[in-house]
Design a protein around this motif. Structure first.
Motif, PDB file in Angstrom:
ATOM      1  N   THR A  37       0.795  -1.233   0.000  1.00 54.40           N
ATOM      2  CA  THR A  37       0.000   0.000   0.000  1.00 54.40           C
ATOM      3  C   THR A  37       0.829   1.285   0.000  1.00 54.40           C
ATOM      4  OG1 THR A  37      -0.081   0.313   2.411  1.00 54.40           O
ATOM      5  CG2 THR A  37      -1.710  -1.195   1.457  1.00 54.40           C
ATOM      6  N   GLY A 214     -10.613  -6.187  -1.733  1.00 49.07           N
ATOM      7  CA  GLY A 214      -9.442  -5.346  -2.016  1.00 49.07           C
ATOM      8  C   GLY A 214      -8.898  -5.456  -3.420  1.00 49.07           C
ATOM      9  N   ILE A 255      -1.711   2.247  -6.851  1.00 51.45           N
ATOM     10  CA  ILE A 255      -2.752   2.834  -7.717  1.00 51.45           C
ATOM     11  C   ILE A 255      -2.281   4.210  -8.199  1.00 51.45           C
ATOM     12  CG2 ILE A 255      -5.133   3.703  -7.822  1.00 51.45           C
ATOM     13  CD1 ILE A 255      -5.894   1.614  -5.678  1.00 51.45           C
ATOM     14  N   GLY A 310     -14.091   5.931  -5.111  1.00 53.22           N
ATOM     15  CA  GLY A 310     -14.503   5.429  -3.799  1.00 53.22           C
ATOM     16  C   GLY A 310     -15.702   4.515  -3.887  1.00 53.22           C
TER      17      GLY A 310
HETATM   18  N1  COA Z   1      -1.195  -8.195   6.464  1.00 60.71           N
HETATM   19  C1  COA Z   1      -0.695  -9.349   6.008  1.00 60.71           C
HETATM   20  N2  COA Z   1      -1.315 -10.101   5.087  1.00 60.71           N
HETATM   21  C2  COA Z   1      -2.489  -9.662   4.623  1.00 60.71           C
HETATM   22  C3  COA Z   1      -3.080  -8.457   5.066  1.00 60.71           C
HETATM   23  C4  COA Z   1      -2.379  -7.728   6.034  1.00 60.71           C
HETATM   24  N3  COA Z   1      -2.845  -6.558   6.526  1.00 60.71           N
HETATM   25  N4  COA Z   1      -4.240  -8.279   4.429  1.00 60.71           N
HETATM   26  C5  COA Z   1      -4.389  -9.310   3.603  1.00 60.71           C
HETATM   27  N5  COA Z   1      -3.341 -10.152   3.717  1.00 60.71           N
HETATM   28  C6  COA Z   1      -3.081 -11.411   3.014  1.00 60.71           C
HETATM   29  C7  COA Z   1      -4.344 -11.978   2.437  1.00 60.71           C
HETATM   30  O1  COA Z   1      -5.017 -12.744   3.416  1.00 60.71           O
HETATM   31  C8  COA Z   1      -3.799 -12.858   1.324  1.00 60.71           C
HETATM   32  O2  COA Z   1      -3.306 -14.056   1.861  1.00 60.71           O
HETATM   33  P1  COA Z   1      -3.518 -15.443   1.100  1.00 60.71           P
HETATM   34  O3  COA Z   1      -2.795 -15.274  -0.205  1.00 60.71           O
HETATM   35  O4  COA Z   1      -2.883 -16.408   2.031  1.00 60.71           O
HETATM   36  O5  COA Z   1      -4.990 -15.577   0.957  1.00 60.71           O
HETATM   37  C9  COA Z   1      -2.606 -12.057   0.823  1.00 60.71           C
HETATM   38  O6  COA Z   1      -2.265 -11.159   1.882  1.00 60.71           O
HETATM   39  C10 COA Z   1      -2.880 -11.287  -0.439  1.00 60.71           C
HETATM   40  O7  COA Z   1      -4.093 -10.601  -0.273  1.00 60.71           O
HETATM   41  P2  COA Z   1      -4.699  -9.675  -1.399  1.00 60.71           P
HETATM   42  O8  COA Z   1      -5.991  -9.082  -0.919  1.00 60.71           O
HETATM   43  O9  COA Z   1      -4.677 -10.361  -2.727  1.00 60.71           O
HETATM   44  O10 COA Z   1      -3.565  -8.544  -1.419  1.00 60.71           O
HETATM   45  P3  COA Z   1      -3.408  -7.312  -2.376  1.00 60.71           P
HETATM   46  O11 COA Z   1      -2.092  -7.311  -3.003  1.00 60.71           O
HETATM   47  O12 COA Z   1      -4.597  -7.121  -3.277  1.00 60.71           O
HETATM   48  O13 COA Z   1      -3.396  -6.108  -1.343  1.00 60.71           O
HETATM   49  C11 COA Z   1      -4.864  -4.405  -0.571  1.00 60.71           C
HETATM   50  C12 COA Z   1      -4.519  -5.878  -0.529  1.00 60.71           C
HETATM   51  C13 COA Z   1      -6.100  -4.174   0.261  1.00 60.71           C
HETATM   52  C14 COA Z   1      -3.729  -3.615   0.018  1.00 60.71           C
HETATM   53  C15 COA Z   1      -5.070  -3.983  -2.022  1.00 60.71           C
HETATM   54  O14 COA Z   1      -5.938  -4.890  -2.654  1.00 60.71           O
HETATM   55  C16 COA Z   1      -5.649  -2.619  -2.161  1.00 60.71           C
HETATM   56  O15 COA Z   1      -5.054  -1.639  -1.791  1.00 60.71           O
HETATM   57  N6  COA Z   1      -6.823  -2.512  -2.788  1.00 60.71           N
HETATM   58  C17 COA Z   1      -7.460  -1.265  -3.035  1.00 60.71           C
HETATM   59  C18 COA Z   1      -7.974  -0.745  -1.779  1.00 60.71           C
HETATM   60  C19 COA Z   1      -8.487   0.627  -1.934  1.00 60.71           C
HETATM   61  O16 COA Z   1      -7.890   1.420  -2.576  1.00 60.71           O
HETATM   62  N7  COA Z   1      -9.599   0.871  -1.277  1.00 60.71           N
HETATM   63  C20 COA Z   1     -10.170   2.115  -1.149  1.00 60.71           C
HETATM   64  C21 COA Z   1     -10.583   2.690  -2.436  1.00 60.71           C
HETATM   65  S1  COA Z   1     -11.206   4.224  -2.043  1.00 60.71           S
END
Ligand code: COA
Length: 322
Positions: A37, A214, A255, A310
């Motif tokens: 992030t 996510g 992003i 959002g």
């Molecule tokens: N710490 C450690 N591991 C975590 C975690 C955390 N805080 N949150 C999730 N994980 C794990 C998941 O359980 C998953 O494990 P698995 O592979 O064993 O199932 C792994 O990390 C990957 O999860 P995933 O959701 O695919 O990660 P990602 O790369 O998509 O990152 C976000 C997650 C939320 C950071 C990312 O998807 C994101 O930023 N999305 C957009 C969010 C956003 O912008 N929202 C607001 C819009 S206004």
């Protein structure tokens, strides 16, 4: 006639929660959060503090920067998804504190795009000659609708407020605003309840929380924000090289980097605060704008592209000459 930003202000609560603090409470790590992030820390509101308390600080700073008095404000356009009360709306609560009695005051809810929506509304009032000194606010207390046991969301959000003042100008100013929504994506990012529906069955007893798919939101954000960048440039017959500064919604560094790449902008021309603020939703764009203005990077005459996406989903952009 255009509207033009003549003052910016922002506010962050004093309490800082680092990734290391979170790692003591849940199964996560500083390295994971930073890598996925870009977030390192976020500010969290004090128990006795409210959304409007934060907005008042930001608004007073923006009004002072504009060289105006709070009583000069003749319109309040207030974006938030976490209001103090269902009603009176936060705009009215803020208006009473600022002493600008009689000025129309409303709040609107468009999740993380709320500031872009609120700015677009105020811009239209100023252009129409119905406001001479409009206050636009984005203030959000997402920590109060975050499930602090859910590592998918608890790591992302922070609290804060930002504000700008708009006045009429013969020169731009805000050149164009672009707003969109697609409610068919509502299941990807939402709060589990509201006053008309109450808490959903099976939810945690204390209330309603943000839920998010996510990786789907991530992909959607990159696609839709990329598209709105194209739309904004095309409508204004501009080449992407014309943009001086990208001031994006601060949800995720990856992003932001994807949108900067689409614009061909080096990251030095992007205002990035996500590492310090986390995702402050409606507050993130005006907070980033205020940071860029106050540290002297954004200068009068620079061409700025503001964008956000959002829950809703809603998304939008604003092209403006600062
Ligand atoms: N710490 C450690 N591991 C975590 C975690 C955390 N805080 N949150 C999730 N994980 C794990 C998941 O359980 C998953 O494990 P698995 O592979 O064993 O199932 C792994 O990390 C990957 O999860 P995933 O959701 O695919 O990660 P990602 O790369 O998509 O990152 C976000 C997650 C939320 C950071 C990312 O998807 C994101 O930023 N999305 C957009 C969010 C956003 O912008 N929202 C607001 C819009 S206004």
């Amino acid at each position: 006639m255009y509207s033009r930003i003549v003052g910016t202000g922002s506010y962050l609560p004093a309490k800082v929660v680092t990734n290391f603090d979170l790692a003591q409470r849940m199964d996560t790590s500083d390295a994971w959060i930073r890598e996925r992030t870009g977030i390192e820390r976020r500010h969290i509101i004090a128990e006795a503090e409210s959304n409007v308390d934060m907005a008042e600080h930001a608004a007073r700073a923006a009004i002072a920067a504009a060289g105006l008095q709070p009583s000069d404000i003749d319109l309040i356009s207030y974006g938030t998804t976490t209001p103090d009360l269902v009603f009176p709306n936060c705009g009215c609560l803020l208006q009473a504190r600022l002493g600008c009695r009689g000025a129309p005051a409303f709040s609107l809810e468009a999740a993380c795009s709320g500031f872009i929506y609120a700015l677009a509304m105020a811009d239209k009032f100023v252009r129409a000659g119905e406001s001479q000194r409009a206050l636009v606010v984005g203030s959000e207390v997402l920590s109060r609708i975050t499930d602090h046991s859910d590592r998918n969301t608890a790591i992302l959000f922070g609290d804060g407020a930002g504000a700008v003042v708009l006045t009429p100008s013969e020169q731009p100013g805000i050149i164009s605003t672009h707003l969109h929504a697609d409610g068919s994506y509502q299941h990807l990012l939402y709060c589990t309840g509201g006053p008309a529906r109450g808490p959903a069955p099976g939810n945690m007893a204390s209330g309603d929380y943000v839920r998010m798919a996510g990786s789907e939101v991530f992909k959607l954000a990159v696609t839709l924000l990329g598209r709105i960048v194209d739309e904004t440039l095309a409508l204004n017959h501009l080449d992407r090289s014309a943009i001086d500064w990208l001031v994006p919604h601060q949800a995720n560094l990856r992003i932001i980097q994807a949108v900067a790449k689409k614009l061909g902008l080096p990251m030095e021309r992007v205002i990035v605060t996500v590492q310090e603020h986390g995702n402050t939703s409606t507050a993130s764009v005006p907070l980033a704008l205020d940071v860029g203005v106050r540290d002297g990077r954004i200068k009068r005459g620079d061409l700025l592209l503001l964008e956000a996406l959002g829950g809703g989903v809603t998304w939008g952009s604003a092209l403006l000459r600062y």
